[in-house]
Design an enzyme around this catalytic site. Structure first.
Site, short mmCIF file in Angstrom:
data_model
loop_
_atom_site.label_atom_id
_atom_site.label_comp_id
_atom_site.label_asym_id
_atom_site.label_seq_id
_atom_site.Cartn_x
_atom_site.Cartn_y
_atom_site.Cartn_z
N ARG A 28 0.83 -1.21 0.00
CA ARG A 28 0.00 0.00 0.00
C ARG A 28 0.86 1.26 0.00
NH1 ARG A 28 -5.51 1.53 0.87
NH2 ARG A 28 -6.12 -0.66 0.83
N ARG A 60 -3.00 2.83 11.33
CA ARG A 60 -4.10 3.40 10.56
C ARG A 60 -3.57 4.04 9.27
NH1 ARG A 60 -8.29 7.76 13.28
NH2 ARG A 60 -9.80 7.92 11.60
N THR A 160 -6.30 -4.88 -0.75
CA THR A 160 -5.56 -5.29 -1.95
C THR A 160 -5.46 -6.81 -2.07
OG1 THR A 160 -3.51 -4.91 -0.73
CG2 THR A 160 -4.27 -3.15 -2.19
N ALA A 229 -8.88 -1.47 6.27
CA ALA A 229 -8.86 -0.90 4.93
C ALA A 229 -9.98 0.10 4.69
CB ALA A 229 -8.91 -2.01 3.86
N GLU A 431 -9.49 5.63 7.26
CA GLU A 431 -8.06 5.91 7.16
C GLU A 431 -7.68 7.21 6.44
OE1 GLU A 431 -6.10 1.50 6.91
OE2 GLU A 431 -7.49 2.09 5.32
#
Length: 487
Positions: A28, A60, A160, A229, A431
């Site tokens: 990420r 986070r 993901t 996520a 997030e």
């Protein structure tokens, strides 16, 4: 001109003695190494390093903050080097209609939202007038220096790992007109239970006091995905909605048959069911349906559509959509001590059609403050044996009430709604707000850079007083060196 032509990035991650969540976190980071900017050519690498320190789990943002901070640091360096305002460089390199493909091949479909939101905050925060004020302040103060920055947020929403993008929910409608709700999401103070209960109440046209939600339990909803996520509401509220809608459709079918009418004649509202000119309490309808042997329970399910990601070929669409935001921060640093205060913050964030504005604003405020702590005070220190010494509030400094800026302005962007088919066209808010705090780091960079225009400060995150003093010292040494060379 300040326009990015090519980018070559190397991320080195201290992963500790075991892999833990390092794969997902570092992936990420790479996904967000572009922040909101178009890279015509890019090489983005990540090395996950095994070290003699403790294993690391996710924070986070799950690696996104690190990737985006890198991009913002790069933008600041360009601006300082070419002698332009960082805001100009940011807008010059934004994704747009002609340049809208990320380094991993996913199109940025709402680039116009990013431009509009950013432009609104430039105006509402009075950025350019305050830029003049900051410059004037710095010209008249030798010790205290102000910094100002306005930074964007573009954050991808979805796991993901594709198989995690699914959720289930169990909904029971009882003959007294009440509902029992259970789903796969974990409540941790973020308001997930409230939002999902609101959705179910809305589907049945009932007040929320009629909905009882019980703690997540895999005996009721099995194989739950993590509540992470930023997808807790996206997934679980949609699963609950699907379950409630199935039960509601059964009731509509029953009423149509009983009253010889079409579906358009039936409406659910205010704990009542309207059938043409007649009205019944929801409890009456539920009891009649039960007596007619209509099933009043359903296990709803939802799987996020249109997402694919092949990690080996680095191709596909890893995110269902992007959430956008922008933050303007003004800071003051003391160049004699390294102390810093955040004087004013203006936040504008895109949550699509908000399910609950109070919860969303709270998430934005909390996310920003948490991100501000990560970037200014929360320093990790290991000893020579690899033991973490900053292990508790006594040794690890988190933001306190006194660290929150007195002038703290938060607003929700007036969105036309998420173009993707999310729950009531809302957007995730878990997030993304953390990255709004990048503005604080960039404002501190701006303040230090004012000491010697044209020289990029060697500023590390977190920007503790020690880090600020180190950056100030490096700037002044460069200034003295240049002066000596000129003489």
């Amino acid at each position: 001109e300040g326009r990015i032509r090519a980018v070559d990035l190397n991320f080195l991650a201290r992963c500790g003695y075991s892999a833990d969540l390092s794969l997902g976190v570092n992936d990420r980071t790479m996904f967000h190494a572009d922040s909101s900017y178009f890279y015509p050519d890019a090489v983005i690498r990540s090395r996950r390093l095994k070290t003699d320190t403790c294993s690391n789990t996710a924070f986070r943002g799950f690696g996104g903050p690190q990737g985006m901070l890198t991009a913002e640091r790069m933008i600041d360096a360009i601006a300082i080097t070419v002698g332009k305002d960082p805001l100009e460089i940011r807008q010059l390199n934004f994704y747009d209609a002609e340049h809208n493909l990320t380094p991993y091949g996913m199109p940025v479909e709402e680039h116009e939202v990013m431009h509009d939101l950013f432009g609104q905050l430039v105006e509402s925060s009075d950025y350019w007038a305050r830029r003049d004020d900051v410059r004037d302040f710095n010209n008249h103060n030798a010790v205290l220096k102000k910094g100002l920055a306005l930074t964007p947020v573009k954050f991808g929403i979805s796991f993901t790992l594709k198989h995690l993008n699914q959720a289930g929910a169990l909904v029971h409608l009882y003959t007294d007109g009440s509902v029992h709700l259970n789903h796969g999401g974990t409540e941790m103070g973020q308001g997930l239970y409230q939002k999902v209960a609101q959705v179910v109440a809305d589907e049945f046209g009932m007040t929320i006091d009629k909905v009882r939600i019980t703690a997540t339990n895999t005996s009721k909803v099995p194989n739950t995905a993590p509540t992470a996520a930023s997808s807790g509401t996206d997934l679980n509220a949609m699963a609950a909605k699907n379950a409630a809608r199935t039960i509601k459709d059964r009731l509509i079918g029953f009423l149509c048959k009983t009253h010889q009418c079409g579906e358009e004649a039936i409406a659910f509202q205010d704990n009542k069911v309207f059938v043409g000119e007649q009205q019944f309490s929801l409890a009456q309808v539920a009891k009649q349906a039960h007596l007619a042997r209509i099933h009043l329970s359903d296990a709803g399910f939802y799987a996020t559509p249109n997402i694919t990601w092949d990690r080996d070929s680095a191709s596909g669409r890893p995110f269902f959509y992007f959430a956008y935001g922008a933050a303007c921060a003004e800071v003051t640093i003391d160049t004699m001590t390294g102390e810093m205060t955040v004087d004013r913050v203006d936040l504008l964030h895109d949550v699509g059609h908000s399910l609950n504005p109070a919860i969303d604003i709270g998430q934005i405020e909390g996310g920003f403050v948490q991100g501000m702590g990560w970037l200014t005070t929360e320093e990790l220190v290991w000893d020579e044996q690899g033991r973490l010494r900053t292990h508790a509030p006594s040794t690890y400094k988190i933001p306190a009430a006194s660290d929150i800026p007195e002038d703290f302005n938060v607003a929700l962007y007036q969105s036309r709604g998420n173009p993707q088919d999310t729950i009531y066209r809302s957007k995730a808010v878990g997030e993304p707000p953390v990255m709004l705090a990048n503005a604080v780091f960039c404002a501190i960079t701006d303040a230090v850079a004012s000491l010697n225009p044209g020289v990029v400060p060697e500023l590390d995150a977190p920007t503790t007083p020690e880090a600020i003093m180190k950056a100030v010292r490096s700037i002044r040494q460069a200034q003295a060196g240049a002066r000596g060379a000129a003489e």
